[in-house]
Enzyme design. Structure first.
Site, short mmCIF file in Angstrom:
data_model
loop_
_atom_site.label_atom_id
_atom_site.label_comp_id
_atom_site.label_asym_id
_atom_site.label_seq_id
_atom_site.Cartn_x
_atom_site.Cartn_y
_atom_site.Cartn_z
N ALA A 1 17.89 -23.40 -17.29
CA ALA A 1 16.45 -23.74 -16.79
C ALA A 1 16.05 -23.65 -15.35
O ALA A 1 17.15 -23.68 -14.48
CB ALA A 1 15.59 -24.58 -17.74
N ASN A 2 15.07 -24.07 -14.98
CA ASN A 2 14.65 -24.15 -13.72
C ASN A 2 13.52 -25.21 -13.54
O ASN A 2 12.92 -25.60 -14.57
CB ASN A 2 14.37 -23.02 -12.81
CG ASN A 2 13.24 -22.17 -13.44
OD1 ASN A 2 12.09 -22.67 -13.27
ND2 ASN A 2 13.40 -20.90 -13.96
N ARG A 3 13.24 -25.73 -12.15
CA ARG A 3 12.11 -26.83 -12.22
C ARG A 3 10.57 -26.28 -12.18
O ARG A 3 9.85 -26.96 -11.93
CB ARG A 3 12.29 -27.41 -10.99
CG ARG A 3 13.64 -28.01 -10.77
CD ARG A 3 13.91 -28.83 -9.50
NE ARG A 3 15.21 -29.50 -9.44
CZ ARG A 3 15.92 -30.03 -10.33
NH1 ARG A 3 15.06 -30.87 -10.87
NH2 ARG A 3 17.12 -30.53 -9.83
N ALA B 1 8.85 -18.39 -13.22
CA ALA B 1 10.18 -18.35 -12.50
C ALA B 1 11.41 -18.15 -13.60
O ALA B 1 11.73 -18.72 -14.42
CB ALA B 1 10.43 -19.85 -12.16
#
Ligand code: C5P
Length: 221
Positions: free
Chosen positions: A29-31, A95
């Site tokens: 995943a990402n932030r 994102a």
């Protein structure tokens, strides 16, 4: 009562991160928090547009007055976006993970006490913005985001053409800016006719101003 410059217009917004499964319990995943994308979806709806928001996993509530579709993976996000076409406006804020695990394990990967860690082979995810920007049913106005940590302007100009976007909202997401996951944003609007730097604002203010710009551009088309 607010003016409704986007009455009768359809908009698609993507927001949040994607989660790319490794096995049934783990993912990449990402932030991204979804705050900027959700604020844009809400602002488009306030301006009178009929909005479909395709959101990855986030902890913030669905915006009011918006049809929100929840997905996890990039491929699911692409399918939901394409299913929402045709539209007048697409704003791709998500994102999206650039890669997913090539062969997702059907069972939890076990640690081998004597063995090496597992090698995760990755494969590229579909580029949703690029797909929409070059689609036969391309929305009249296609807006992309560019989260960069270096050469923000140069990369955004290159991205405009590659992805078939009308403009790119570029920001510097270096950790010291606090933008990713934070409530404020400092963006640069990169179009074919130049670059405009907007001041540091809260993400709702960025959304309002972006929607005003979208309404102005659409009215001039
Ligand atoms: O190439 P890059 O990921 O920096 O491009 C960012 C823009 O492209 C954003 O608008 C993002 O939502 C979109 N994007 C996408 N699908 C991807 C990767 C990025 O829609 N797989």
């Amino acid at each position: 009562n607010r003016p409704k410059p986007l009455a009768g217009r359809k908009a698609i917004v993507t927001s949040g991160p994607t989660h790319e499964p490794i096995d049934p319990v783990r993912y990449i995943a990402n932030r991204s928090s979804g705050q900027q994308g959700h604020a844009i979806a809400a602002a488009l709806a306030s301006a009178g547009a009929e909005v479909t928001l395709v959101s990855g996993p986030v902890t913030i509530p669905d915006p009011k007055g918006v049809r929100t579709i929840h997905i996890e993976r990039a491929e699911e996000m692409r399918d939901a976006v394409l299913a929402a076409l045709p539209a007048d406006i697409a704003v791709m804020v998500a994102a999206v993970a650039d890669w997913r695990v090539a062969a997702q394990a059907g069972e939890k990967i076990k640690k081998d006490p004597d063995g090496a860690p597992p090698a995760l082979a990755l494969t590229e995810n579909p580029d949703i913005l690029k797909t929409v920007g070059h689609h036969a049913d391309r929305p009249k106005l296609v807006v992309g985001f560019a989260a960069e940590t270096q050469n923000v302007h140069e990369n955004a100009v290159a991205k405009l053409n590659r992805k078939g976007a009308d403009f790119i909202v570029a920001n510097d997401v270096s950790p010291e800016t606090g933008i990713m996951g934070g409530s404020r944003n400092q963006v640069n609007i990169v179009g074919r006719d130049g670059i405009e730097a907007w001041p540091d604002m809260d993400k709702y203010a960025v959304a309002e101003r972006l929607v005003a710009l979208i309404a102005e551009k659409l009215a001039a088309m």
